[in-house]
Design a protein around this motif. Sequence first.
Motif, PDB file in Angstrom:
ATOM      1  N   LEU A  18     -14.855  35.368  11.645  1.00  0.00           N
ATOM      2  CA  LEU A  18     -16.172  34.942  12.113  1.00  0.00           C
ATOM      3  C   LEU A  18     -17.001  36.127  12.614  1.00  0.00           C
ATOM      4  O   LEU A  18     -18.217  36.156  12.460  1.00  0.00           O
ATOM      5  N   SER A  19     -16.338  37.128  13.171  1.00  0.00           N
ATOM      6  CA  SER A  19     -17.065  38.293  13.671  1.00  0.00           C
ATOM      7  C   SER A  19     -17.736  39.076  12.547  1.00  0.00           C
ATOM      8  O   SER A  19     -18.700  39.808  12.790  1.00  0.00           O
ATOM      9  N   HIS A  20     -17.264  38.904  11.323  1.00  0.00           N
ATOM     10  CA  HIS A  20     -17.901  39.585  10.195  1.00  0.00           C
ATOM     11  C   HIS A  20     -19.309  39.056   9.942  1.00  0.00           C
ATOM     12  O   HIS A  20     -20.120  39.747   9.327  1.00  0.00           O
ATOM     13  N   CYS A  21     -19.590  37.842  10.400  1.00  0.00           N
ATOM     14  CA  CYS A  21     -20.947  37.305  10.252  1.00  0.00           C
ATOM     15  C   CYS A  21     -21.945  38.134  11.051  1.00  0.00           C
ATOM     16  O   CYS A  21     -23.053  38.403  10.583  1.00  0.00           O
ATOM     17  N   LEU A  42     -27.057  39.792  -1.323  1.00  0.00           N
ATOM     18  CA  LEU A  42     -26.254  40.527  -2.295  1.00  0.00           C
ATOM     19  C   LEU A  42     -25.591  41.736  -1.660  1.00  0.00           C
ATOM     20  O   LEU A  42     -24.421  42.032  -1.938  1.00  0.00           O
ATOM     21  N   ALA A  43     -26.292  42.425  -0.786  1.00  0.00           N
ATOM     22  CA  ALA A  43     -25.711  43.589  -0.110  1.00  0.00           C
ATOM     23  C   ALA A  43     -24.517  43.194   0.755  1.00  0.00           C
ATOM     24  O   ALA A  43     -23.499  43.893   0.774  1.00  0.00           O
ATOM     25  N   VAL A  44     -24.616  42.066   1.440  1.00  0.00           N
ATOM     26  CA  VAL A  44     -23.502  41.596   2.274  1.00  0.00           C
ATOM     27  C   VAL A  44     -22.310  41.228   1.409  1.00  0.00           C
ATOM     28  O   VAL A  44     -21.176  41.610   1.699  1.00  0.00           O
ATOM     29  N   LEU A  92     -21.632  33.211   3.328  1.00  0.00           N
ATOM     30  CA  LEU A  92     -22.297  31.930   3.594  1.00  0.00           C
ATOM     31  C   LEU A  92     -23.348  32.041   4.691  1.00  0.00           C
ATOM     32  O   LEU A  92     -24.441  31.483   4.571  1.00  0.00           O
ATOM     33  N   SER A  93     -23.025  32.768   5.755  1.00  0.00           N
ATOM     34  CA  SER A  93     -24.003  32.900   6.840  1.00  0.00           C
ATOM     35  C   SER A  93     -25.224  33.700   6.388  1.00  0.00           C
ATOM     36  O   SER A  93     -26.351  33.382   6.773  1.00  0.00           O
ATOM     37  N   SER A  94     -25.013  34.697   5.561  1.00  0.00           N
ATOM     38  CA  SER A  94     -26.149  35.477   5.043  1.00  0.00           C
ATOM     39  C   SER A  94     -27.012  34.642   4.113  1.00  0.00           C
ATOM     40  O   SER A  94     -28.242  34.708   4.167  1.00  0.00           O
ATOM     41  N   ALA A  95     -26.365  33.852   3.255  1.00  0.00           N
ATOM     42  CA  ALA A  95     -27.124  32.988   2.350  1.00  0.00           C
ATOM     43  C   ALA A  95     -27.903  31.933   3.126  1.00  0.00           C
ATOM     44  O   ALA A  95     -29.060  31.639   2.807  1.00  0.00           O
ATOM     45  N   LEU A 100     -33.065  29.975   5.090  1.00  0.00           N
ATOM     46  CA  LEU A 100     -33.883  29.615   6.241  1.00  0.00           C
ATOM     47  C   LEU A 100     -35.146  30.467   6.313  1.00  0.00           C
ATOM     48  O   LEU A 100     -36.234  29.967   6.590  1.00  0.00           O
ATOM     49  N   SER A 101     -35.011  31.745   6.032  1.00  0.00           N
ATOM     50  CA  SER A 101     -36.177  32.633   6.086  1.00  0.00           C
ATOM     51  C   SER A 101     -37.183  32.315   4.983  1.00  0.00           C
ATOM     52  O   SER A 101     -38.384  32.520   5.159  1.00  0.00           O
ATOM     53  N   LEU A 102     -36.694  31.833   3.852  1.00  0.00           N
ATOM     54  CA  LEU A 102     -37.613  31.467   2.755  1.00  0.00           C
ATOM     55  C   LEU A 102     -38.355  30.167   3.049  1.00  0.00           C
ATOM     56  O   LEU A 102     -39.465  29.967   2.562  1.00  0.00           O
TER      57      LEU A 102
END
Length: 106
Positions: A18-21, A42-44, A92-95, A100-102
């Motif tokens: 979880l800390s990787h998020c 994609l970078a993540v 998943l958290s990045s996606a 959300l930002s879009l």
Amino acid sequence: MLAKLIIWLGGARWRLSLSHCLEGLLIQLPVALLCGASAGVLAVVVWYWSRKKLEVEELHGHATDPAASWGYGWFPWNWDKWQVLDVVLPSLSSAALALLSLRLPI
């Protein structure tokens, strides 16, 4: 405060994944600001996938033989469940953050 957080993260293996998020945010945000939300995701994914591939190579002794290392560790079925979780959770958290930002009007 930070010492307590580190102890909490180390208390269970899933918390370490979880800390990787949080770490993924440090990768995603600058890339997303420069190149867009999808590039940040994609970078993540590329960052964590390549880290796990290298980790699997080293665990299985392939790091000493560069020729053998290219053929091993590319796919999640060569990894254990925690290594898969280390890639899936930040992806998943990045996606989710990108979606959300879009959707948010600016």
